[in-house]
Design a protein around this motif. Structure first.
Motif, PDB file in Angstrom:
ATOM      1  N   ALA A 123      51.044 -28.531  44.801  1.00 42.33           N
ATOM      2  CA  ALA A 123      50.330 -27.305  44.993  1.00 42.33           C
ATOM      3  C   ALA A 123      49.411 -28.046  45.230  1.00 42.33           C
ATOM      4  CB  ALA A 123      49.954 -25.683  43.222  1.00 42.33           C
ATOM      5  N   ASP A 158      50.200 -18.860  45.284  1.00 45.96           N
ATOM      6  CA  ASP A 158      49.753 -19.465  44.903  1.00 45.96           C
ATOM      7  C   ASP A 158      47.878 -19.767  45.344  1.00 45.96           C
ATOM      8  OD1 ASP A 158      48.414 -21.348  41.473  1.00 45.96           O
ATOM      9  OD2 ASP A 158      48.876 -22.865  43.825  1.00 45.96           O
ATOM     10  N   ARG A 219      50.367 -20.696  37.152  1.00 49.98           N
ATOM     11  CA  ARG A 219      50.371 -21.660  38.216  1.00 49.98           C
ATOM     12  C   ARG A 219      51.441 -21.944  38.690  1.00 49.98           C
ATOM     13  NH1 ARG A 219      45.582 -25.429  40.497  1.00 49.98           N
ATOM     14  NH2 ARG A 219      46.560 -25.062  42.709  1.00 49.98           N
ATOM     15  N   LEU A 222      53.295 -16.780  38.004  1.00 49.19           N
ATOM     16  CA  LEU A 222      51.830 -15.687  39.036  1.00 49.19           C
ATOM     17  C   LEU A 222      51.333 -14.967  38.842  1.00 49.19           C
ATOM     18  CD1 LEU A 222      52.915 -17.630  42.614  1.00 49.19           C
ATOM     19  CD2 LEU A 222      51.056 -18.788  40.710  1.00 49.19           C
TER      20      LEU A 222
END
Length: 307
Positions: A123, A158, A219, A222
């Motif tokens: 991420a 995300d 995260r 979501l």
């Protein structure tokens, strides 16, 4: 009869099993993917303004100029395959096709893979790549369409939920993975067996990335319905895959948040069938739908800016 059974017996938590899985997926993508004739690939390995490393590749499909992209727009592509299997190389045939159909270049981010690199590394790499593209590389966010498949769909969502990210013109998701617990997929599996993989085997792969992390972490789980309104979104999924349940739930959440979402579930198609035109004739019309959506989104944003 092949991939589903192979994924059942390969130990994802052992190096040889993961290596074998990576080789099998790469061979399938190459054998069943579209051609690469006329494609130009430019590797990127640079340091951003904050000292972070950005790795990826620019893909220009046949007929797409390699000239400066800052005034033509781009697609920011986030590949999938469980945070552990694929790279921009495995998805190059798909990104090249996407570039050729839309007439614009694709920047495919090469985020670090599990199990060597665990949550939230992927991420963070996707986030860093986005800021490099839209600041240092000079492509305005409103001239970009974000696209992702499978776990890349989760990473794309995300990214756009983060408050420091200026939204792109649109979002395209292919067979997006949303529920990392695979509860939705297991329910769908009770009604129809996914021809490619079992939910429990897919979950083992994803656990390589997020093991030891509370699954309710914001995260990982979501909050799409309660988060920012995301840009206009096109979701495509295969009717034969277990993640069609994720696609349907995600579309509902996007609309609940106030966003616009076009959901297409293609009957009897497998996971990310768009990457496999030599296996699935439906890949070509699906990709034409994506190209039309991308073109319309970028034109609409241009008209709004001029207005």
């Amino acid at each position: 009869m092949t991939l589903r059974e192979i994924s059942r017996v390969l130990p994802a938590d052992q190096a040889w099993g993961l290596w074998t899985s990576r080789q099998i997926v790469a061979r399938i993508m190459d054998t069943c993917g579209p051609g690469l004739a006329g494609t130009t690939v430019t590797p990127v390995d640079t340091i951003d303004a904050h000292g972070g490393r950005v790795i990826g590749e620019w893909v220009h499909g046949a007929g797409v100029s390699e000239a400066d992209t800052s005034d033509r727009g781009a697609i920011y592509f986030v590949h999938g395959s469980g945070y552990a299997l694929c790279t921009p190389r495995t998805h190059r045939r798909l990104t090249a096709w996407l570039s050729r159909l839309t007439g614009i270049p694709v920047f495919s981010i090469d985020y670090r893979l599990a199990p060597r690199h665990r949550f939230p590394t992927a991420a963070e790499d996707v986030h860093r790549g986005w800021h490099w593209l839209t600041t240092q590389h000079g492509v305005a966010p409103e001239q970009v369409v974000v696209a992702g498949d499978s776990a890349g769909g989760h990473l794309s969502i995300d990214l756009l939920l983060q408050s420091d990210v200026t939204h792109p013109a649109a979002l395209v998701l292919l067979s997006p993975l949303v529920d990392l617990t695979f509860a939705l997929a297991r329910t769908a599996e009770q009604h129809r067996r996914d021809p490619a993989i079992r939910a429990r085997d897919a979950a083992r792969l994803v656990e390589l990335y997020c093991t030891g992390i509370d699954p309710t972490h914001p995260r990982l789980t979501l909050d799409v319905a309660g988060g920012r309104v995301l840009p206009p979104t096109l979701i495509q999924a295969g009717g034969a895959e277990m993640l069609s349940a994720d696609a349907i739930a995600l579309a509902d959440d996007l609309r609940a948040a106030g966003g616009r979402c076009d959901l297409q579930v293609w009957p009897d198609q497998v996971h990310v069938f768009q990457a496999l035109p030599r296996l699935s004739p439906e890949a070509a019309p699906a990709m034409r739908e994506i190209a039309a959506f991308v073109t319309a989104a970028l034109q609409r944003d241009h008209i709004e800016q001029v207005g």
